[in-house]
Design a protein around this motif. Sequence first.
Motif, mmCIF file in Angstrom:
data_model
loop_
_atom_site.group_PDB
_atom_site.id
_atom_site.type_symbol
_atom_site.label_atom_id
_atom_site.label_comp_id
_atom_site.label_asym_id
_atom_site.label_seq_id
_atom_site.Cartn_x
_atom_site.Cartn_y
_atom_site.Cartn_z
ATOM 1 N N VAL A 73 15.098 6.112 18.535
ATOM 2 C CA VAL A 73 15.189 7.302 19.156
ATOM 3 C C VAL A 73 16.310 8.174 18.277
ATOM 4 O O VAL A 73 17.446 7.741 17.917
ATOM 5 C CB VAL A 73 15.791 7.296 20.680
ATOM 6 C CG1 VAL A 73 16.105 8.492 21.160
ATOM 7 C CG2 VAL A 73 14.664 6.319 21.467
ATOM 8 N N MET A 74 16.194 9.381 18.197
ATOM 9 C CA MET A 74 17.193 10.225 17.461
ATOM 10 C C MET A 74 17.219 11.557 18.280
ATOM 11 O O MET A 74 16.206 12.237 18.530
ATOM 12 C CB MET A 74 16.245 10.750 15.792
ATOM 13 C CG MET A 74 15.762 9.400 15.161
ATOM 14 S SD MET A 74 15.500 10.080 13.331
ATOM 15 C CE MET A 74 17.109 9.898 12.749
ATOM 16 N N SER A 75 18.444 11.867 18.271
ATOM 17 C CA SER A 75 18.823 13.011 19.335
ATOM 18 C C SER A 75 19.356 14.224 18.579
ATOM 19 O O SER A 75 20.105 14.042 17.553
ATOM 20 C CB SER A 75 19.898 12.522 20.311
ATOM 21 O OG SER A 75 20.274 13.487 20.996
ATOM 22 N N ALA A 111 14.685 10.186 9.350
ATOM 23 C CA ALA A 111 13.391 10.101 10.246
ATOM 24 C C ALA A 111 12.161 10.041 9.474
ATOM 25 O O ALA A 111 11.216 9.163 9.662
ATOM 26 C CB ALA A 111 13.151 11.655 11.033
ATOM 27 N N LEU A 112 12.155 10.370 8.086
ATOM 28 C CA LEU A 112 10.857 10.537 7.255
ATOM 29 C C LEU A 112 10.823 9.116 6.839
ATOM 30 O O LEU A 112 9.865 8.345 6.744
ATOM 31 C CB LEU A 112 11.050 11.411 6.299
ATOM 32 C CG LEU A 112 10.908 12.838 6.582
ATOM 33 C CD1 LEU A 112 11.416 13.705 5.288
ATOM 34 C CD2 LEU A 112 9.524 13.314 6.735
ATOM 35 N N GLN A 113 11.895 8.352 6.572
ATOM 36 C CA GLN A 113 12.118 6.863 5.997
ATOM 37 C C GLN A 113 11.507 6.050 7.178
ATOM 38 O O GLN A 113 10.616 5.230 7.194
ATOM 39 C CB GLN A 113 13.578 6.374 5.941
ATOM 40 C CG GLN A 113 13.762 4.993 5.447
ATOM 41 C CD GLN A 113 15.214 4.753 5.441
ATOM 42 O OE1 GLN A 113 15.873 5.274 5.096
ATOM 43 N NE2 GLN A 113 15.429 3.564 5.784
ATOM 44 N N ILE A 158 25.079 11.892 20.716
ATOM 45 C CA ILE A 158 25.481 10.750 21.667
ATOM 46 C C ILE A 158 25.493 9.319 20.968
ATOM 47 O O ILE A 158 24.604 8.657 21.180
ATOM 48 C CB ILE A 158 24.608 10.755 22.753
ATOM 49 C CG1 ILE A 158 23.981 12.123 23.199
ATOM 50 C CG2 ILE A 158 25.189 10.083 24.104
ATOM 51 C CD1 ILE A 158 22.877 12.137 24.376
ATOM 52 N N GLU A 159 26.422 9.275 20.152
ATOM 53 C CA GLU A 159 25.928 8.257 18.989
ATOM 54 C C GLU A 159 26.407 6.956 19.684
ATOM 55 O O GLU A 159 25.827 5.848 19.157
ATOM 56 C CB GLU A 159 26.956 8.532 17.868
ATOM 57 C CG GLU A 159 26.708 9.595 16.939
ATOM 58 C CD GLU A 159 27.348 9.770 15.829
ATOM 59 O OE1 GLU A 159 27.675 8.591 14.936
ATOM 60 O OE2 GLU A 159 27.832 10.941 15.412
ATOM 61 N N GLN A 160 27.012 6.762 20.813
ATOM 62 C CA GLN A 160 27.195 5.435 21.371
ATOM 63 C C GLN A 160 25.693 4.951 21.866
ATOM 64 O O GLN A 160 25.650 3.671 22.451
ATOM 65 C CB GLN A 160 28.101 5.518 22.478
ATOM 66 C CG GLN A 160 29.462 5.714 21.878
ATOM 67 C CD GLN A 160 29.931 7.143 21.891
ATOM 68 O OE1 GLN A 160 29.156 8.088 21.642
ATOM 69 N NE2 GLN A 160 31.302 7.229 22.024
ATOM 70 N N GLU A 208 20.916 7.452 17.840
ATOM 71 C CA GLU A 208 21.427 7.972 16.648
ATOM 72 C C GLU A 208 21.245 9.446 16.508
ATOM 73 O O GLU A 208 20.159 9.779 16.981
ATOM 74 C CB GLU A 208 20.785 7.225 15.496
ATOM 75 C CG GLU A 208 19.321 7.258 15.194
ATOM 76 C CD GLU A 208 19.058 6.486 14.120
ATOM 77 O OE1 GLU A 208 19.133 6.643 12.937
ATOM 78 O OE2 GLU A 208 18.127 5.437 14.407
ATOM 79 N N PRO A 209 21.903 10.173 15.720
ATOM 80 C CA PRO A 209 21.664 11.637 15.573
ATOM 81 C C PRO A 209 20.269 11.924 14.771
ATOM 82 O O PRO A 209 20.085 11.061 13.920
ATOM 83 C CB PRO A 209 22.746 12.230 14.973
ATOM 84 C CG PRO A 209 23.473 10.926 14.087
ATOM 85 C CD PRO A 209 23.163 9.801 15.007
#
Length: 236
Positions: free
Chosen positions: A99-101, A117-119, A105-107, A110-111
């Motif tokens: 999940v990438m936000s 994301a491509l990786q 909200i790094e706790q 992840e941002p």
Amino acid sequence: MPAYKRILLKLSGEALMGEDSYGINRGTIVRMVREVQEITNLGCQVAVVIGGGNIFRGVAGGSVGMDRATADYMGMLATVMNSLALADTMRQEGMTARVMSAISIEQVVEPYVRPKALQYLEEGKIVVFAAGTGNPFFTTDTAAALRGAEVGAEVVLKATKVDGVYSADPNKDPTATRYSTIAFDEAIARNLQVMDATAFALCRDQKLPIRVFSINKPGALKRVVLGEDEGTLVHV
């Protein structure tokens, strides 16, 4: 072999409710995750954007009269909740999701960082984009179009309750016909509500096709990915 190597799947929050009035229906989310698993097994790389309407609906009464920007930020948080639920269900089904936000909200998650994301996609992981675009006044449809363009998706798959784009509302007009394919310009001329205007314009400008199909129809997602005549393809 799948017709698409990389897709952006747009799910509405309401799709997770099943027969419930709000929240997440366990049976429904498991069924959807298993359908996603089917297409990843075909070799398709999948990114997901999910709305928050099912969660936000539970507090909608208290949002009456609220500042629009504040309400939109609440909606973004609802998408984070849905994204976490989706990723956890995927984990339980033996899949790997990240999940990438768009908001920090790094706790919790992840941002969003495009190269990362491509990786993840190249590694075969599911990437769930949370918190929309990170800005108020933009819908998750726009987030789907934006993220789809950013990660090089070949198509945006808009999963709805209706099995395509119709000439009129099929619930009100029994003579309404489903389009198999339709051009962006024709959809605009006919005032067909495929996505919100900002998302639609972005997809058109980036020559990113949209496939509208019913997520409630068993096997529809797999048929779409295999290039079969399922739903409606909106193209340049």
